[in-house]
Structure formats: C-alpha cells, structure tokens
Design a protein around this motif. Sequence first.
Motif, PDB file in Angstrom:
ATOM      1  N   SER A  60      26.639 -38.304 -11.490  1.00 31.70           N
ATOM      2  CA  SER A  60      25.687 -38.048 -12.575  1.00 31.70           C
ATOM      3  C   SER A  60      26.374 -37.236 -13.669  1.00 31.70           C
ATOM      4  N   LYS A  61      25.906 -37.406 -14.930  1.00 33.22           N
ATOM      5  CA  LYS A  61      26.417 -36.634 -16.052  1.00 33.22           C
ATOM      6  C   LYS A  61      25.538 -35.424 -16.379  1.00 33.22           C
ATOM      7  N   ASP A  62      24.376 -35.322 -15.732  1.00 34.79           N
ATOM      8  CA  ASP A  62      23.450 -34.234 -16.004  1.00 34.79           C
ATOM      9  C   ASP A  62      23.844 -32.989 -15.217  1.00 34.79           C
ATOM     10  N   VAL A  63      23.600 -31.823 -15.819  1.00 36.55           N
ATOM     11  CA  VAL A  63      23.833 -30.535 -15.175  1.00 36.55           C
ATOM     12  C   VAL A  63      22.473 -29.906 -14.899  1.00 36.55           C
ATOM     13  N   LEU A  64      22.168 -29.658 -13.612  1.00 43.07           N
ATOM     14  CA  LEU A  64      20.875 -29.127 -13.203  1.00 43.07           C
ATOM     15  C   LEU A  64      21.038 -27.727 -12.635  1.00 43.07           C
ATOM     16  N   SER A  65      19.918 -26.981 -12.576  1.00 46.27           N
ATOM     17  CA  SER A  65      19.918 -25.602 -12.090  1.00 46.27           C
ATOM     18  C   SER A  65      19.366 -25.563 -10.667  1.00 46.27           C
ATOM     19  N   PHE A  66      20.020 -24.784  -9.798  1.00 44.33           N
ATOM     20  CA  PHE A  66      19.600 -24.674  -8.412  1.00 44.33           C
ATOM     21  C   PHE A  66      19.704 -23.216  -7.963  1.00 44.33           C
ATOM     22  N   SER A  67      19.009 -22.902  -6.865  1.00 44.42           N
ATOM     23  CA  SER A  67      19.086 -21.583  -6.250  1.00 44.42           C
ATOM     24  C   SER A  67      20.055 -21.626  -5.081  1.00 44.42           C
ATOM     25  N   THR A  68      20.318 -20.445  -4.466  1.00 43.98           N
ATOM     26  CA  THR A  68      21.259 -20.383  -3.346  1.00 43.98           C
ATOM     27  C   THR A  68      20.736 -21.102  -2.113  1.00 43.98           C
ATOM     28  N   ALA A  69      19.402 -21.245  -1.993  1.00 41.01           N
ATOM     29  CA  ALA A  69      18.838 -21.936  -0.824  1.00 41.01           C
ATOM     30  C   ALA A  69      18.974 -23.444  -0.921  1.00 41.01           C
ATOM     31  N   GLU A  70      19.274 -23.973  -2.123  1.00 37.47           N
ATOM     32  CA  GLU A  70      19.301 -25.414  -2.324  1.00 37.47           C
ATOM     33  C   GLU A  70      20.693 -26.015  -2.178  1.00 37.47           C
ATOM     34  N   ILE A  71      21.737 -25.200  -2.121  1.00 34.22           N
ATOM     35  CA  ILE A  71      23.099 -25.721  -2.002  1.00 34.22           C
ATOM     36  C   ILE A  71      23.845 -24.963  -0.918  1.00 34.22           C
ATOM     37  N   THR A  72      24.928 -25.556  -0.429  1.00 31.42           N
ATOM     38  CA  THR A  72      25.755 -24.955   0.611  1.00 31.42           C
ATOM     39  C   THR A  72      27.200 -25.391   0.412  1.00 31.42           C
ATOM     40  N   GLN A  73      28.121 -24.635   0.991  1.00 30.68           N
ATOM     41  CA  GLN A  73      29.531 -25.024   0.965  1.00 30.68           C
ATOM     42  C   GLN A  73      29.976 -25.626   2.294  1.00 30.68           C
ATOM     43  N   VAL A  74      29.024 -25.822   3.211  1.00 29.79           N
ATOM     44  CA  VAL A  74      29.330 -26.449   4.498  1.00 29.79           C
ATOM     45  C   VAL A  74      29.169 -27.954   4.353  1.00 29.79           C
ATOM     46  N   LYS A  75      30.249 -28.701   4.508  1.00 31.73           N
ATOM     47  CA  LYS A  75      30.209 -30.149   4.351  1.00 31.73           C
ATOM     48  C   LYS A  75      29.449 -30.770   5.509  1.00 31.73           C
ATOM     49  N   PRO A  76      28.431 -31.599   5.226  1.00 35.57           N
ATOM     50  CA  PRO A  76      27.655 -32.209   6.313  1.00 35.57           C
ATOM     51  C   PRO A  76      28.496 -33.229   7.068  1.00 35.57           C
ATOM     52  N   PRO A  77      28.244 -33.404   8.387  1.00 33.50           N
ATOM     53  CA  PRO A  77      29.002 -34.407   9.155  1.00 33.50           C
ATOM     54  C   PRO A  77      28.630 -35.814   8.732  1.00 33.50           C
ATOM     55  N   ARG A  78      29.575 -36.715   8.902  1.00 30.25           N
ATOM     56  CA  ARG A  78      29.316 -38.110   8.559  1.00 30.25           C
ATOM     57  C   ARG A  78      28.364 -38.728   9.575  1.00 30.25           C
ATOM     58  N   LYS A  79      27.456 -39.560   9.072  1.00 33.68           N
ATOM     59  CA  LYS A  79      26.515 -40.224   9.962  1.00 33.68           C
ATOM     60  C   LYS A  79      27.204 -41.366  10.699  1.00 33.68           C
ATOM     61  N   LYS A  80      27.041 -41.383  12.050  1.00 37.50           N
ATOM     62  CA  LYS A  80      27.655 -42.448  12.843  1.00 37.50           C
ATOM     63  C   LYS A  80      26.904 -43.751  12.626  1.00 37.50           C
ATOM     64  N   PRO A  81      27.624 -44.853  12.474  1.00 39.13           N
ATOM     65  CA  PRO A  81      26.930 -46.148  12.285  1.00 39.13           C
ATOM     66  C   PRO A  81      26.172 -46.550  13.529  1.00 39.13           C
ATOM     67  N   THR A  82      25.009 -47.146  13.350  1.00 39.76           N
ATOM     68  CA  THR A  82      24.179 -47.597  14.474  1.00 39.76           C
ATOM     69  C   THR A  82      24.834 -48.806  15.131  1.00 39.76           C
ATOM     70  N   PRO A  83      25.105 -48.747  16.471  1.00 36.95           N
ATOM     71  CA  PRO A  83      25.778 -49.889  17.128  1.00 36.95           C
ATOM     72  C   PRO A  83      24.874 -51.109  17.140  1.00 36.95           C
ATOM     73  N   GLU A  84      25.476 -52.273  16.962  1.00 40.30           N
ATOM     74  CA  GLU A  84      24.724 -53.524  16.970  1.00 40.30           C
ATOM     75  C   GLU A  84      24.343 -53.888  18.407  1.00 40.30           C
ATOM     76  N   PRO A  85      23.143 -54.468  18.608  1.00 43.67           N
ATOM     77  CA  PRO A  85      22.752 -54.861  19.979  1.00 43.67           C
ATOM     78  C   PRO A  85      23.662 -55.958  20.519  1.00 43.67           C
ATOM     79  N   ALA A  86      23.915 -55.882  21.846  1.00 47.69           N
ATOM     80  CA  ALA A  86      24.818 -56.856  22.477  1.00 47.69           C
ATOM     81  C   ALA A  86      24.195 -58.241  22.451  1.00 47.69           C
ATOM     82  N   LYS A  87      25.017 -59.234  22.157  1.00 50.85           N
ATOM     83  CA  LYS A  87      24.537 -60.606  22.119  1.00 50.85           C
ATOM     84  C   LYS A  87      24.409 -61.159  23.543  1.00 50.85           C
ATOM     85  N   PRO A  88      23.355 -61.930  23.833  1.00 48.29           N
ATOM     86  CA  PRO A  88      23.213 -62.499  25.196  1.00 48.29           C
ATOM     87  C   PRO A  88      24.336 -63.490  25.507  1.00 48.29           C
ATOM     88  N   ALA A  89      24.736 -63.479  26.788  1.00 44.46           N
ATOM     89  CA  ALA A  89      25.839 -64.364  27.211  1.00 44.46           C
ATOM     90  C   ALA A  89      25.387 -65.823  27.152  1.00 44.46           C
TER      91      ALA A  89
END
Length: 235
Positions: A60-89
């Motif tokens: 984004s090109k916009d600059v917005l205002s936030f408080s200390t409760a709205e941001i963090t310096q802790v990088k969130p973990p990556r979401k694991k991809p949902t495994p696909e259901p096994a195909k029937p034999a």
Amino acid sequence: MSPLSSDELRSIREELKAGTTPTVWFTSSAVGVQEGRSGKVIALNEPAEGDFIQVRPAGSKDVLSFSTAEITQVKPPRKKPTPEPAKPAAKAPATKPNQQAGSAASEKPAEKPAAKQAAPAAKPRPQTTAKSGESAAGRRTPRQTKQSIGGAVVTLTAGEDGQWSVEVTSPKRKLVKPTQVPANAVAQAAKLLHDDVAAAVEPLIEAAREQHRARVEQLRAELEAAQAALHELDG
C-alpha cells in the motif's frame, strides 16, 4: 502476538534516526488491516496523540496511524498448507468367469452362426444447457461482493497569522495530523472545488495579504530609520 514493548519502541526510534524503516506486523487488535500482515514504520509522533505510530502496510502507498497494541515486532509463523485428502485406491479388474470352459468349448467343431438381428438404433439424448448464473456442474456461481470504503474528513484551517493547515481524519483514527500548506495552494483548490468555496476563502486570503503588506511597510520604515541613524554616526 505480543504488542510493542517500551524497549522495542525505543529501538524503533533509534532505527528511524539512523535512516532505516523498521518492519512490524499487525496484531489482531489492528483496525482495518489483516492480522499478520507486515508494514514499515515511517515515523513516530508524540505518544500523547493516541495512535502515534505511522506505518505503511505492505503493498500500500497509504501511511496510517496505529497504537502499540496494534503492531508487533514478532514475526508470525507461516501457516502450514492443509494436506489434500488421500485418493481411493483403484479397484482391480474383475476376472472373467469360465475361462477354462471357454477354452474347452473352442475345441468343439464350429457351428453355423445364427443370423444376427439388427440392433435398434439408439435415440440421441437431448442436450441440456446450464441456466444463466449456473456453472457446468449445476452450481450457482457466487456473486461478487463489493468492499465498502470508509469515509474521511478533510479540514482546512486558517490561523490568525494568515497561515493555513490541513487535517485528514476518519471515523476510526487520524490519518494526517495538522500540516501547514501555502495560501496560494488553498486559493487554487477553492477555485477548482466551487465558486461559493472560492468566494468564502478569498476574503481570508486577502486579509492575510494585507497583513503581510503592513508588516513589509513596517519593516521598510524601520530599515530606513536604522540607515538614517547609521549615516548620522558616520557623519
């Protein structure tokens, strides 16, 4: 995700003074921004102003205002991809019965083939077309929903000293704090907006113009008096 601590806020101020833009991530308390999205800290205002941390969200090109409760310096973990259901034999092909009987029957003398009866012609199936608004599988395609855009208020203020300032606020936060703008830019914008707006702004600008003329005349008179006093001392 934990909000910014005082030590992290102090570190961000030092990085901004050094000319860098620290990276932060938005918490679940952030309003109008998806949790886990990253952004760059552009500036820090006085904490007494409430949302004093100026952040540009990623993409984004916009600059917005936030408080200390709205941001963090802790990088969130990556979401694991949902495994696909096994195909029937795949099922094994069924074996043909009486294979041995067929081999034994092949040894018998061949009989005259009976006359084949003509098979009835298959009638063509009527083709069905999908209704408007439905997919080929018969499911209705989802309608696109329009995302609402929040409003904002732009305020122009004329000071007693003839200076103009602009401020932009939204129902949730202050987007742009009062910032000084030149009077000629205000006059040009008023003419482009509406004749009534230009008529209302022009007297204010003219009053500021007269005030500056009077100040120039006063300074000119003081300069002439100072030059006359200097000539007397030199003489």
